[in-house]
Design a protein around this motif. Structure first.
Motif, PDB file in Angstrom:
ATOM      1  N   TYR A 188       0.864  -1.195   0.000  1.00 34.42           N
ATOM      2  CA  TYR A 188       0.000   0.000   0.000  1.00 34.42           C
ATOM      3  C   TYR A 188       0.895   1.239   0.000  1.00 34.42           C
ATOM      4  O   TYR A 188       1.782   1.366   0.844  1.00 34.42           O
ATOM      5  CB  TYR A 188      -0.956  -0.003   1.197  1.00 34.42           C
ATOM      6  N   HIS A 244      -9.800   1.214   0.912  1.00 30.69           N
ATOM      7  CA  HIS A 244      -8.455   1.082   0.343  1.00 30.69           C
ATOM      8  C   HIS A 244      -8.226   1.939  -0.896  1.00 30.69           C
ATOM      9  O   HIS A 244      -7.349   1.628  -1.712  1.00 30.69           O
ATOM     10  CB  HIS A 244      -8.123  -0.388   0.048  1.00 30.69           C
ATOM     11  N   ASP A 273      -9.687   6.376   6.025  1.00 39.70           N
ATOM     12  CA  ASP A 273      -9.330   5.239   6.891  1.00 39.70           C
ATOM     13  C   ASP A 273      -7.835   5.374   7.172  1.00 39.70           C
ATOM     14  O   ASP A 273      -7.045   5.593   6.241  1.00 39.70           O
ATOM     15  CB  ASP A 273      -9.648   3.939   6.137  1.00 39.70           C
ATOM     16  N   HIS A 325     -11.518  -6.770  12.521  1.00 33.70           N
ATOM     17  CA  HIS A 325     -10.397  -7.662  12.844  1.00 33.70           C
ATOM     18  C   HIS A 325      -9.811  -7.271  14.186  1.00 33.70           C
ATOM     19  O   HIS A 325      -9.965  -6.125  14.624  1.00 33.70           O
ATOM     20  CB  HIS A 325      -9.325  -7.523  11.758  1.00 33.70           C
ATOM     21  N   GLU A 335     -15.666  -2.376  12.163  1.00 32.77           N
ATOM     22  CA  GLU A 335     -15.825  -1.471  11.016  1.00 32.77           C
ATOM     23  C   GLU A 335     -16.994  -1.816  10.094  1.00 32.77           C
ATOM     24  O   GLU A 335     -16.782  -2.339   9.006  1.00 32.77           O
ATOM     25  CB  GLU A 335     -14.522  -1.374  10.228  1.00 32.77           C
TER      26      GLU A 335
HETATM   27  N1  MF3 Z   1      -8.289  -0.266   7.986  1.00 29.45           N
HETATM   28  C1  MF3 Z   1      -7.955  -1.042   6.855  1.00 29.45           C
HETATM   29  C2  MF3 Z   1      -8.545  -2.433   7.016  1.00 29.45           C
HETATM   30  O1  MF3 Z   1      -8.835  -2.837   8.088  1.00 29.45           O
HETATM   31  C3  MF3 Z   1      -6.480  -1.219   6.710  1.00 29.45           C
HETATM   32  C4  MF3 Z   1      -6.032  -0.836   5.399  1.00 29.45           C
HETATM   33  S1  MF3 Z   1      -4.399  -1.302   5.184  1.00 29.45           S
HETATM   34  C5  MF3 Z   1      -4.029  -0.652   3.696  1.00 29.45           C
HETATM   35  O2  MF3 Z   1      -8.684  -3.124   6.018  1.00 29.45           O
HETATM   36  F1  MF3 Z   1      -2.847  -1.042   3.455  1.00 29.45           F
HETATM   37  F2  MF3 Z   1      -4.896  -1.018   2.808  1.00 29.45           F
HETATM   38  F3  MF3 Z   1      -4.106   0.632   3.793  1.00 29.45           F
END
Ligand code: MF3
Ligand code: CO
Length: 254
Positions: free
Chosen positions: A68, A82, A100, A174, A207
């Motif tokens: 990412y 994402h 996010d 999660h 979430e």
């Molecule tokens: N909060 C995001 C999730 O729980 C985490 C994104 S990680 C990333 O899926 F690398 F996509 F930014």
């Protein structure tokens, strides 16, 4: 992780307070005409100023095509999660925007997300946001020791049904605390009594994601952005909490 020591609680609270401060400032700074890349840069600077580390930047989970590339996920309208904050992504009046963000501080990881509109937003957008926020509160209330991860999904489903909204499929919450994503996974479509048992001290990122359409998702060409297949608008709210004997302790105030 399971938080047990005073140190765990102290560090997690500090990390959560930092992250919610950063996200609040980012949302307040976001105006029509700005680019997502500008907000991402602000996010990275703000986290580093606290001596914390942007936890999404360079994160590469199993199966990802590449790491990412940013600190902040910016997903607009039919994008649900994402979204990559590129300079081409410009905020327009009425957009339903999801930010996010995650950080680690002294090795403790927290994660949160908010949805807001650029300007007032239309009435359906406001309803989508308030219902998703309601789903978050119901989901958190279900995270009690002895309950199951499916009880969280069932709480989300009740709120979605009440407001006649869809639940975004194949995504969920999660555990967190010592890594970006930890087990157990929390299925947002789970059923009561199903899934893993929730224990006291568990650090969970809860979430819920609701949408105006059916809930099927698809991955965009950039291989990170996840969008609604029917192009309906979607919303997400996320907080990191610690499970306690009473109501969960919310680390990331919205
Ligand atoms: N909060 C995001 C999730 O729980 C985490 C994104 S990680 C990333 O899926 F690398 F996509 F930014
Ligand atoms: Co998360």
């Amino acid at each position: 992780m399971i938080a047990t020591t005073d140190e765990d609680f102290k560090q997690l609270r500090a990390a959560g307070t930092m992250l919610s401060g950063v996200l609040k400032d980012l949302v307040a700074a976001t105006k029509e005409g700005m680019t997502a890349a500008e907000l991402d840069l602000m996010a990275e600077h703000a986290i580093k100023k606290y001596g914390a580390v942007p936890s999404f930047l360079n994160y590469q989970p199993d199966g990802a095509a590449y790491a990412y590339p940013a600190t902040l996920c910016v997903s607009i309208n039919d994008e649900i999660v994402h979204g990559i904050p590129t300079p081409q992504k410009i905020f327009r009046q009425g957009d339903v925007v999801k930010f996010d963000i995650g950080l680690s501080y002294n090795g403790y990881f927290v994660d949160m997300a908010r949805t807001f509109t650029i300007g007032e937003g239309d009435e359906r957008a406001r309803k989508l946001l308030s219902a998703t926020r309601e789903a978050l509160d119901a989901a958190i209330a279900a995270a009690r020791p002895g309950a199951h991860t499916g009880d969280i999904g069932a709480a989300i489903a009740r709120v979605a049904a009440k407001h006649r909204l869809g639940i975004v499929k194949d995504l969920g919450g999660h555990a967190v605390g010592k890594a970006v994503h930890e087990k157990p996974y929390i299925d947002n479509e789970g059923a009561e009594g199903e899934g893993d048992k929730i224990e006291e001290g568990m650090v969970l990122a809860i979430e819920p994601m609701l949408c105006e359409g059916k809930g099927d998702i698809t991955v965009a060409k950039d291989e990170w952005t996840i969008k609604m297949r029917d192009r309906s608008r979607a919303a997400q709210f996320e907080q990191t909490v610690i499970v306690t004997k009473g109501a969960p302790e919310v680390l990331t105030a919205l």
